[in-house]
Design an enzyme around this catalytic site. Sequence first.
Site, PDB file in Angstrom:
ATOM      1  N   TYR A  61      19.476 -46.983 -54.774  1.00 44.74           N
ATOM      2  CA  TYR A  61      20.731 -47.514 -54.415  1.00 44.74           C
ATOM      3  C   TYR A  61      20.890 -47.421 -52.938  1.00 44.74           C
ATOM      4  CZ  TYR A  61      21.613 -47.087 -59.564  1.00 44.74           C
ATOM      5  OH  TYR A  61      21.437 -46.961 -60.933  1.00 44.74           O
ATOM      6  N   LEU A 213      31.179 -51.788 -69.261  1.00 40.13           N
ATOM      7  CA  LEU A 213      32.281 -52.698 -69.295  1.00 40.13           C
ATOM      8  C   LEU A 213      31.717 -54.177 -68.828  1.00 40.13           C
ATOM      9  CD1 LEU A 213      35.037 -50.813 -67.349  1.00 40.13           C
ATOM     10  CD2 LEU A 213      34.692 -51.042 -69.766  1.00 40.13           C
ATOM     11  N   GLY A 216      31.734 -55.507 -65.613  1.00 35.86           N
ATOM     12  CA  GLY A 216      33.103 -55.895 -65.095  1.00 35.86           C
ATOM     13  C   GLY A 216      33.710 -56.854 -65.822  1.00 35.86           C
ATOM     14  N   PHE A 217      32.887 -57.713 -66.716  1.00 40.99           N
ATOM     15  CA  PHE A 217      33.261 -58.825 -67.607  1.00 40.99           C
ATOM     16  C   PHE A 217      34.385 -58.350 -68.569  1.00 40.99           C
ATOM     17  CE2 PHE A 217      33.156 -61.840 -70.985  1.00 40.99           C
ATOM     18  CZ  PHE A 217      33.366 -63.074 -70.311  1.00 40.99           C
ATOM     19  N   SER A 219      36.553 -55.525 -68.246  1.00 42.93           N
ATOM     20  CA  SER A 219      37.451 -54.828 -67.590  1.00 42.93           C
ATOM     21  C   SER A 219      38.401 -55.836 -66.874  1.00 42.93           C
ATOM     22  CB  SER A 219      36.737 -54.065 -66.620  1.00 42.93           C
ATOM     23  OG  SER A 219      36.308 -54.861 -65.442  1.00 42.93           O
TER      24      SER A 219
END
Length: 306
Positions: A61, A213, A216-217, A219
């Site tokens: 990351y 989630l 993001g879809f 949420s």
Amino acid sequence: MTGVVRRIKLGSQGLEVSAQGLGCMGMSAFYSAPKPNQDMITLIHHAIDAGVTFLDTSDFYGPFTNEILLGKGHNALKGGVRDKVELATKFGIRFAEGYKKEVRGDPAYVRASLESSLKRLGVDSVDLYYQHRIDTSIPIEVTVGELKKLVEEGKIKYIGLSEAPASTIRRAHAVHPITAVQLEWSLWSRDSEQEIIPTCRELGIGIVAYCPLGRGFLSLYKFEQQSTNLCVLHFSQFRITGSDLNGGVAAIIGELDHGDASTRKMDAWGTWRGHSKQPSSEASNHFFSLSIRDGHIETHQPPKPP
């Protein structure tokens, strides 16, 4: 507010963690530009104060900058914070020449990766060390054999795998008990329920679900915003010809409730699927903070640093 999130045993090897985790990837990479470091440190401390103590990062990351955020670079774990958390990081993916991703699991790389992560994090050991992706050119027995040595040396406490097939999990577990397997699991991604989840349950291995989630879809992160994000467009769910299908799914989710209630319901579904499942919260990876009320995660704008 302190410690309102319940605690669970992750797997059968003795690791105890918070029943929700905090996935730190999006603070530093991939979904959008890196967030201000002090804002993210404030968010991390807010989550820990609420009882979300299972922190998830990786050397990939950034690369490296997410571990630096948590560790020596910005000292998110200073002042006794390290003793309050369960710290997980990963090895196995790196950017090679030409910015191409390379997967490695050879013993020398495993050991060197951990030593570098410990330095960036400013710690003597990590609680959970995952192989981020499986190097198919190296027998999993060889990779886990080196991880076993690191456990014996006290540099890692528990071993995990990420995105590993069921057969690989069995072979790895025969060398040294695997504590957790991390994989994508949500109402939107359920392929793992065919073989991987049953295998983990049989062997007493905990499940750490990333993207609970749906990136993001599922949420509050509206599909219209998500569909322009170049990172998520890499994933096939966002590249379906025409957006009518995804739009229809989004409409159904929207009918569940308004506000952040649908987010809580998606996360509750994951928890309901089994007590060994340990979701890493995705909400903070975009632009939300965590707020805990009655043991449930809610989402809202992050608090400003003092």
